[in-house]
Design a protein around this motif. Sequence first.
Motif, PDB file in Angstrom:
ATOM      1  N   PRO A   1       0.847  -1.196   0.000  1.00  0.00           N
ATOM      2  CA  PRO A   1       0.000   0.000   0.000  1.00  0.00           C
ATOM      3  C   PRO A   1       0.883   1.246   0.000  1.00  0.00           C
ATOM      4  O   PRO A   1       2.019   1.219   0.489  1.00  0.00           O
ATOM      5  N   ALA A   2       0.367   2.329  -0.539  1.00  0.00           N
ATOM      6  CA  ALA A   2       1.124   3.581  -0.546  1.00  0.00           C
ATOM      7  C   ALA A   2       1.393   4.046   0.882  1.00  0.00           C
ATOM      8  O   ALA A   2       0.590   3.806   1.795  1.00  0.00           O
ATOM      9  N   ARG A   3       2.516   4.706   1.077  1.00  0.00           N
ATOM     10  CA  ARG A   3       2.920   5.136   2.417  1.00  0.00           C
ATOM     11  C   ARG A   3       1.866   6.012   3.075  1.00  0.00           C
ATOM     12  O   ARG A   3       1.600   5.889   4.264  1.00  0.00           O
ATOM     13  N   HIS A   4       1.237   6.939   2.306  1.00  0.00           N
ATOM     14  CA  HIS A   4       0.260   7.834   2.926  1.00  0.00           C
ATOM     15  C   HIS A   4      -0.961   7.076   3.438  1.00  0.00           C
ATOM     16  O   HIS A   4      -1.605   7.502   4.401  1.00  0.00           O
TER      17      HIS A   4
ATOM     18  N   ALA B   1      -1.884   6.858   7.490  1.00  0.00           N
ATOM     19  CA  ALA B   1      -3.205   7.251   7.988  1.00  0.00           C
ATOM     20  C   ALA B   1      -3.776   6.198   8.928  1.00  0.00           C
ATOM     21  O   ALA B   1      -4.385   6.529   9.962  1.00  0.00           O
ATOM     22  N   VAL B   2      -3.578   4.927   8.607  1.00  0.00           N
ATOM     23  CA  VAL B   2      -4.046   3.847   9.484  1.00  0.00           C
ATOM     24  C   VAL B   2      -3.295   3.875  10.811  1.00  0.00           C
ATOM     25  O   VAL B   2      -3.896   3.784  11.898  1.00  0.00           O
ATOM     26  N   VAL B   3      -1.977   4.025  10.733  1.00  0.00           N
ATOM     27  CA  VAL B   3      -1.150   4.031  11.948  1.00  0.00           C
ATOM     28  C   VAL B   3      -1.523   5.201  12.854  1.00  0.00           C
ATOM     29  O   VAL B   3      -1.677   5.047  14.077  1.00  0.00           O
TER      30      VAL B   3
ATOM     31  N   PHE C   1     -14.165  -0.535  11.386  1.00  0.00           N
ATOM     32  CA  PHE C   1     -13.157  -0.026  12.320  1.00  0.00           C
ATOM     33  C   PHE C   1     -12.629   1.323  11.817  1.00  0.00           C
ATOM     34  O   PHE C   1     -12.208   1.456  10.663  1.00  0.00           O
ATOM     35  N   LEU C   2     -12.637   2.329  12.668  1.00  0.00           N
ATOM     36  CA  LEU C   2     -12.309   3.690  12.247  1.00  0.00           C
ATOM     37  C   LEU C   2     -10.916   3.830  11.628  1.00  0.00           C
ATOM     38  O   LEU C   2     -10.769   4.537  10.615  1.00  0.00           O
TER      39      LEU C   2
ATOM     40  N   GLY D   1      -7.736   4.994   6.649  1.00  0.00           N
ATOM     41  CA  GLY D   1      -6.866   4.544   5.564  1.00  0.00           C
ATOM     42  C   GLY D   1      -7.562   4.624   4.223  1.00  0.00           C
ATOM     43  O   GLY D   1      -6.958   5.024   3.208  1.00  0.00           O
ATOM     44  N   ALA D   2      -8.844   4.257   4.187  1.00  0.00           N
ATOM     45  CA  ALA D   2      -9.621   4.350   2.951  1.00  0.00           C
ATOM     46  C   ALA D   2      -9.751   5.802   2.505  1.00  0.00           C
ATOM     47  O   ALA D   2      -9.667   6.110   1.308  1.00  0.00           O
ATOM     48  N   LEU D   3      -9.961   6.684   3.471  1.00  0.00           N
ATOM     49  CA  LEU D   3     -10.050   8.113   3.157  1.00  0.00           C
ATOM     50  C   LEU D   3      -8.762   8.598   2.509  1.00  0.00           C
ATOM     51  O   LEU D   3      -8.782   9.335   1.509  1.00  0.00           O
TER      52      LEU D   3
END
Length: 394
Positions: free
Chosen positions: A46-49, A53-55, A276-277, A282-284
């Motif tokens: 997955p892309a770093r951004h 965002a998930v982290v 899960f938020l 991450g999807a956003l």
Amino acid sequence: MQIRTAKRMEDYEEGIFQVLNEKKKEVEAQGKRVFNFTVGTPDFKPARHIMDAVVEAAGKPENYKYSLADMPELIQAVIDKYRARYQVELLPEEIMSVYGSQEGITHIGLSVLDPGDIVLVPDPGYPIFAIGPTLAEAELATYELNEAGGYLPDLEAIASTYGKGKAKHAKMMIVSYPLNPVCKAAPDSFYERLIPWAEENEILIVHDNAYSDIIYDGRVGRSILSYEGAKEVAVEFYSLSKSFNYTGARMGFLVGNKTVVQCFKKLRSQIDYGTFLPVQYGALAALTGPDDGVREQCREYERRRDALCDGFTQLGWSFERSEGTMFAWSRIPGRYGEDDVRFVMELLLQTGVLCTPGSSFGSLGKGHVRFALVLPVETIREALEIVGKSDILK
């Protein structure tokens, strides 16, 4: 006490990928290298951004509560994505998240089908297209896809048997292009005929749009909602799994006809408490971030397609080029007839190359195989060299 399980389980065999994985382990236990072309799990990161965002979201305690709903900014991101990517205008009530399109296709029938309703599914087709409706106790009717017909359904023939006013009138039809496993895209003219046909015959179209970002040779991947009148007759599943390598996060969306979306949303409110938020964040990030990586990834899949399809053709196995998806599809060498399982097993034992028998995707898949383009070009060439030195194609 003797435990009695549901009768429906008698119709479900162990998944083909589990069976093939066991064979893979057996060969590896003998010290042989296996080139695994079976499961369509992206090998790209997955892309770093997206990961960041998930982290970041996972580091905030408040994000561990029930989400209960899709974040408004995530819904807006889907609206913006569809406007920019497909030139489609969506309303918030025409959008909902699902745990990946596979889960969505599995459960949507529970909200729109009654026992005995007829559902049209493709043969060959991805297995969940058939499994999902059976959970709603629907009756399956397959429509044939073959090379002579360009792997497109014969709408006139379907209507003559399952159209409006017929004794066995179909209620729903599952369509997907580019189509896994046969790797064919559909021309605009197909959708321009499908939509008025569906309205005339009162058949809901469920479109699986998993691969519109993995399409080759200058073709443009579109949404069914790009075509006039589609919202009246269709809904579409849009997945982040393959485009953004967000596979394990299980994030996708159902978009389109408001009545269907809202009905399915009501069903899912009874069985879960929202995504899960951190997964939503991450999807956003995926939907609002740059698409350069998505386009470059498509070009890499195309290079792999060229290496595999052209490489096998040079070895004497005529292998048609995939038009889209992260797969390649071909009829097996002639001396094996229709026995695709035998060919797959002999290919594995002789060369270590493991692919999926086409019969796993329906009766018309028999005599074919599917390769997932999940290995780098250099590795594909290594596999081809070994195949070329074997007797499998002679």
